[in-house]
Scaffold this motif. Sequence first.
Motif, PDB file in Angstrom:
ATOM      1  N   LEU A  46       0.821  -1.215   0.000  1.00 29.58           N
ATOM      2  CA  LEU A  46       0.000   0.000   0.000  1.00 29.58           C
ATOM      3  C   LEU A  46       0.854   1.263   0.000  1.00 29.58           C
ATOM      4  O   LEU A  46       0.303   2.371  -0.008  1.00 29.58           O
ATOM      5  N   GLY A  47       2.176   1.095   0.017  1.00 31.37           N
ATOM      6  CA  GLY A  47       3.070   2.247   0.015  1.00 31.37           C
ATOM      7  C   GLY A  47       3.433   2.749   1.391  1.00 31.37           C
ATOM      8  O   GLY A  47       3.980   3.852   1.522  1.00 31.37           O
ATOM      9  N   CYS A  48       3.158   1.963   2.440  1.00 28.38           N
ATOM     10  CA  CYS A  48       3.490   2.376   3.807  1.00 28.38           C
ATOM     11  C   CYS A  48       4.963   2.094   4.079  1.00 28.38           C
ATOM     12  O   CYS A  48       5.409   0.942   4.002  1.00 28.38           O
ATOM     13  N   THR A  49       5.693   3.131   4.428  1.00 26.70           N
ATOM     14  CA  THR A  49       7.137   3.028   4.630  1.00 26.70           C
ATOM     15  C   THR A  49       7.522   2.908   6.098  1.00 26.70           C
ATOM     16  O   THR A  49       8.709   2.839   6.414  1.00 26.70           O
ATOM     17  N   ALA A 341      -9.232  -7.096  -2.626  1.00 26.24           N
ATOM     18  CA  ALA A 341      -9.840  -5.830  -2.217  1.00 26.24           C
ATOM     19  C   ALA A 341      -9.412  -4.659  -3.097  1.00 26.24           C
ATOM     20  O   ALA A 341     -10.231  -3.790  -3.426  1.00 26.24           O
ATOM     21  N   GLU A 342      -8.138  -4.610  -3.504  1.00 24.95           N
ATOM     22  CA  GLU A 342      -7.685  -3.476  -4.298  1.00 24.95           C
ATOM     23  C   GLU A 342      -8.414  -3.393  -5.635  1.00 24.95           C
ATOM     24  O   GLU A 342      -8.605  -2.320  -6.197  1.00 24.95           O
ATOM     25  N   LYS A 343      -8.867  -4.547  -6.151  1.00 30.41           N
ATOM     26  CA  LYS A 343      -9.548  -4.580  -7.446  1.00 30.41           C
ATOM     27  C   LYS A 343     -11.056  -4.378  -7.335  1.00 30.41           C
ATOM     28  O   LYS A 343     -11.720  -4.081  -8.336  1.00 30.41           O
ATOM     29  N   THR A 344     -11.592  -4.556  -6.118  1.00 28.03           N
ATOM     30  CA  THR A 344     -13.050  -4.533  -5.979  1.00 28.03           C
ATOM     31  C   THR A 344     -13.562  -3.512  -4.960  1.00 28.03           C
ATOM     32  O   THR A 344     -14.730  -3.111  -5.038  1.00 28.03           O
ATOM     33  N   ASN A 345     -12.738  -3.114  -4.019  1.00 25.10           N
ATOM     34  CA  ASN A 345     -13.168  -2.242  -2.932  1.00 25.10           C
ATOM     35  C   ASN A 345     -12.707  -0.809  -3.210  1.00 25.10           C
ATOM     36  O   ASN A 345     -11.508  -0.553  -3.306  1.00 25.10           O
ATOM     37  N   ALA A 352      -4.400   2.414  -2.045  1.00 23.56           N
ATOM     38  CA  ALA A 352      -3.275   1.897  -2.822  1.00 23.56           C
ATOM     39  C   ALA A 352      -2.772   2.956  -3.799  1.00 23.56           C
ATOM     40  O   ALA A 352      -1.548   3.132  -3.966  1.00 23.56           O
ATOM     41  N   ALA A 353      -3.689   3.663  -4.448  1.00 24.67           N
ATOM     42  CA  ALA A 353      -3.293   4.717  -5.379  1.00 24.67           C
ATOM     43  C   ALA A 353      -2.579   5.856  -4.663  1.00 24.67           C
ATOM     44  O   ALA A 353      -1.573   6.390  -5.158  1.00 24.67           O
TER      45      ALA A 353
END
Length: 452
Positions: A46-49, A341-345, A352-353
């Motif tokens: 998700l890009g969390c660093t 979830a990323e594709k449907t929620n 994520a974006a």
Amino acid sequence: MAWYDNAVFYHIYPLGLCGCAHENDGQPVPGAFKKLDAWAQHAAKLGCTAIYIGPLFESGSHGYDTIDYRLVDRRLGTNEEFKQFVAACHERGQKVIVDGVFNHVGRDFFAFRELKEHRENARYRDWFCDVNFWGNNEYNDGFSYGNWGGFNLLVKLNQRNPEVQNYHFDTIRFWVDEFDIDGIRLDAADVLDFDFMKGLRRAANEVKPEFWLMGEVIHGDYSRWANPEMLHSVTNYELHKGLWSGHNDHNYFEIAHTMRRLQGLCHDTRLYNFSDNHDVERLPNKLRNRDHIRHIALLVYTLWGIPSIYYGSEFGIEGKKEWGSDWPLRPCLELADYTDAEKTNPVTSIYAALGRLKAECPELSWGEFKELTLTTQSYAYARVLDGKAVVAVYNNGDSPVSMEFQLPVEASGVEDLLADCVGSQPILTQVEWGKLKVQLPSNYATLLRLVG
């Protein structure tokens, strides 16, 4: 710049996520740290660093009644397993911070047990506040003492005692030497002694370069805590309140005014921005219109500060306090339940974006904040850096809205950065005579990159 200035945090309450017993029975949940590592990997996608995980150390119940600061809670596993967890996070490029519960301890903390046994002659009598041997309490100790929040389960430490201070400073050194952590979230920082926090900052500066101190502060002038002598950041509860009530009341003035006030108080200090956490109810339970979850995610990521996600919020899960208990806010979840979830929620897709954009667009970390237009229903601002700009546009109303404002940089067109997200809608834009016109659908928000 320091790592935390452009970090995105993922907040895990491990006792809840792993389904641990609410009272410490000493029984570990099999594979707890393996599960926690899987969630940290998910956060990385998700890009969390950075991972904020806590409370983590041995306690009697919810984690904030610490019994042993040097021992990972046995319900979760062992010190060695946590050490391996941190190492795995570091290999992925993720920093790790833990809860520092330094204001109070649990009743089984070694110094308090000694006080109960030896009373007036106790070696550690002065480690605690307001000890009164003429009083009593619900535990029938035969004395009373200071606590946090009126709960005698949480025994208040005397932070002005040099021995207590050095004990905590040694705890930080132990955590760095043993686990290689990268920072601390100070629980109940709004009641910690200021001189004690100055000592913590000096200790932090010694133990590790760019060791980060963030404090839990609810109300007040945040610059009293977050400043060069004390903490690097504090929890931005003031913005948190405005995020949901500003949408429920269809009033973007509340959010804009909050940001102006905070900038006036804190200047360039980056506050820790969040939509929900382990102490407050989840957004779906507070918003009158759940479409506004998208708006709030954008605000958390694009306003000045350090964005964070509380585990499960990226899926839009519910969480409401019941009978005064916070445990419903801290559920046991399984990643397998959210495979696609990323594709449907729509909520997962937007988070994520935003994670990708945070990494790709330096404007979102370093860009100057410029307010462009503001009404009760609509809001637009830009993050501007080196002649480039990302513009956030919002509509909280039940009808479409048109807005027009001066371009913050020269441009001939715009790109909708969130157009490919699940649930995104087409918008109309026009660049003409140095101005941008935008038409947004009802209850909709997006990010625009100025181009050309």
